[in-house]
Design an enzyme around this catalytic site. Structure first.
Site, PDB file in Angstrom:
ATOM      1  N   CYS A  28       8.735  24.287  11.385  1.00 39.82           N
ATOM      2  CA  CYS A  28       8.011  24.347  10.109  1.00 39.82           C
ATOM      3  C   CYS A  28       6.566  23.846  10.253  1.00 39.82           C
ATOM      4  CB  CYS A  28       8.781  23.510   9.090  1.00 39.82           C
ATOM      5  SG  CYS A  28       7.901  23.141   7.567  1.00 39.82           S
ATOM      6  N   CYS A  31       5.577  20.996   7.904  1.00 39.25           N
ATOM      7  CA  CYS A  31       6.289  19.782   8.348  1.00 39.25           C
ATOM      8  C   CYS A  31       5.533  19.122   9.498  1.00 39.25           C
ATOM      9  CB  CYS A  31       7.710  20.119   8.804  1.00 39.25           C
ATOM     10  SG  CYS A  31       8.748  20.878   7.544  1.00 39.25           S
TER      11      CYS A  31
END
Length: 98
Positions: A28, A31
């Site tokens: 991600c 993230c």
């Protein structure tokens, strides 16, 4: 201090004080961008939970997108936020929920 969830120690990790839980995945982008910001936070524990390794935990907290940040105070959920946040936004959000 940032910790990664090991085995199933989730309940013991969130039961005392303010704990910010970051539900993330290694692939991600947002993230990855959030990770160094979490390292800079002071006066709060951060617990990172990989959603691919701990799917059951992510489902139990209704994680539908990542990153999802959930703030716990003495084991009780007090806030939930989704997506990337700047350090300033994150600190302001945490302060508003203390």
């Amino acid at each position: 201090m940032v910790k990664h969830l090991k085995d199933e120690n989730f309940e013991s990790e969130i039961k005392k004080g303010l704990v910010l839980v970051d539900f993330y995945a290694d692939w991600c982008g947002p993230c990855k961008a959030l990770a160094p910001i979490l390292e800079e936070l002071e006066d709060i524990s951060v617990l990172k939970v990989n959603t691919e390794e701990h799917t059951d935990l992510a489902v139990s907290f209704g994680v539908m997108s990542i990153p999802t940040l959930i703030l716990f105070k003495d084991g009780e959920q007090v806030g939930k936020n989704f997506g990337f946040m700047s350090k300033e936004e994150l600190e302001s959000w945490i302060k508003s929920l203390k």
